[in-house]
Design a protein around this motif. Structure first.
Motif, PDB file in Angstrom:
ATOM      1  N   HIS A 191       0.820  -1.223   0.000  1.00  0.00           N
ATOM      2  CA  HIS A 191       0.000   0.000   0.000  1.00  0.00           C
ATOM      3  C   HIS A 191       0.849   1.266   0.000  1.00  0.00           C
ATOM      4  N   ARG A 192       2.153   1.111   0.178  1.00  0.00           N
ATOM      5  CA  ARG A 192       3.087   2.241   0.172  1.00  0.00           C
ATOM      6  C   ARG A 192       2.623   3.345   1.142  1.00  0.00           C
ATOM      7  N   THR A 193       2.334   2.970   2.341  1.00  0.00           N
ATOM      8  CA  THR A 193       1.891   3.932   3.362  1.00  0.00           C
ATOM      9  C   THR A 193       3.073   4.789   3.815  1.00  0.00           C
ATOM     10  N   PRO A 194       2.942   6.102   3.763  1.00  0.00           N
ATOM     11  CA  PRO A 194       4.058   6.964   4.164  1.00  0.00           C
ATOM     12  C   PRO A 194       4.435   6.788   5.634  1.00  0.00           C
ATOM     13  N   LEU A 195       5.743   6.801   5.892  1.00  0.00           N
ATOM     14  CA  LEU A 195       6.273   6.704   7.250  1.00  0.00           C
ATOM     15  C   LEU A 195       6.930   8.031   7.602  1.00  0.00           C
ATOM     16  N   PRO A 196       6.704   8.525   8.828  1.00  0.00           N
ATOM     17  CA  PRO A 196       7.356   9.786   9.203  1.00  0.00           C
ATOM     18  C   PRO A 196       8.866   9.612   9.341  1.00  0.00           C
ATOM     19  N   ALA A 197       9.565  10.724   9.328  1.00  0.00           N
ATOM     20  CA  ALA A 197      11.010  10.696   9.541  1.00  0.00           C
ATOM     21  C   ALA A 197      11.309  10.154  10.928  1.00  0.00           C
TER      22      ALA A 197
END
Ligand SMILES: [Zn+2]
Ligand SMILES: [Zn+2]
Length: 286
Positions: free
Chosen positions: A267-273
């Motif tokens: 799903h390519r869910t964004p991850l925070p820095a």
């Protein structure tokens, strides 16, 4: 033309690295410059950091035996640094250097280690080993490092992000035409601002002082060298991001977010820095 992205080639018009070692590698087949396309995103076996080995073993007679098998970027940095320092040094009376080439290289290694030990750790970004990338003007995708030769598009993009690299454009007779774009590299002021925002490698949390500044939209693809297009990545994560299809975008919070490749997250869910891992998308959208 100069923004064309280099791809691998098979030419070998380079000086030999550290004696005749590269000839030996070619002779036994391990030096074959043909790209191995089993790698992700077109990187080659020579560029695969997962194959790296480096050991230092204390011998019974109190010496240190070193063996290694390094990817071409670390290898190129090592060869360039050793060769720049391992030059013959005449004796005080003017007679030739009595040291063997091996002794000259060992002395050069000590100079490099001493310089690293005394580097000012307060600097935002310490000096980096300098590389030269030669790019034919008529075929800009055929780029090559001085010692270890052709590199893939993925590696050329990684180098152009932040490494201390000089791009030399050459004509058909290998005469230099241009030295690349100065504006490709972030200024010290921009580095300080990005370090203040990211604090560490945004992927693994590695120290900022060791990190490169990665162009989120690559410079070769028209990405600008500004704060909203730069983020901190340690050398290992930087190579991984370029080789394995990670994307990094700036969020509405003006912080970078990591988007994994589909092989890791379909799903390519964004991850925070890394310094903001306790936050979630909902919070930043609020
Ligand atoms: Zn990292
Ligand atoms: Zn990069």
């Amino acid at each position: 033309m100069r923004r064309g992205t280099p791809r691998a080639r098979t030419g070998t018009d380079r000086p030999d690295a550290l004696g005749c070692d590269t000839d030996r590698a070619r002779a036994d087949g391990t030096g074959d410059r043909q790209p191995d396309r089993r790698r992700n995103r077109g990187t080659t076996r020579g560029e695969d950091r997962r194959l790296n080995e480096f050991t230092i073993v204390a011998t019974p007679d109190g010496r240190a035996a070193i063996t290694g098998d390094l990817d071409m970027i670390i290898g190129e940095k090592l060869i360039a640094a050793i060769n720049s320092l391992a030059q013959p040094r005449p004796e005080p009376d003017g007679s030739p250097d009595t040291r063997t080439r091996g002794q000259q290289r060992a002395d050069a290694l000590e100079q490099i280690l001493d310089a690293a030990a005394t580097a000012d750790s307060r600097r935002v970004t310490p000096p980096k080993a300098h590389l030269t990338l030669t790019i034919p003007v008529d075929t800009p995708d055929l780029a090559s490092l001085t010692w270890l030769g052709p590199i893939s598009q993925a590696t050329a993009k990684m180098l152009a992000c932040d490494a201390g690299i000089t791009e030399i454009i050459i004509d058909a007779n290998r005469a230099p035409l241009d030295m690349g774009y100065e504006q490709r590299l972030f200024t010290p002021h921009q580095r300080t601002a990005i370090t203040t925002r990211d604090r560490c490698c945004i992927k693994c949390g590695g120290p900022a002082a060791w990190s490169h500044i990665h162009h989120m939209i690559h410079w070769h693809d028209g990405g600008p060298t500004d704060l909203d297009n730069g983020c901190l990545l340690c050398p290992s994560c930087h190579a991984h991001v370029h080789a394995h299809g990670w994307d990094i975008v700036i969020g509405i919070d003006r912080h970078p977010w990591l988007i994994p490749p589909t092989t890791i997250d379909p799903h390519r869910t964004p991850l925070p820095a890394h310094n903001r891992r306790t936050m979630h998308l909902d919070e930043t959208a609020a």
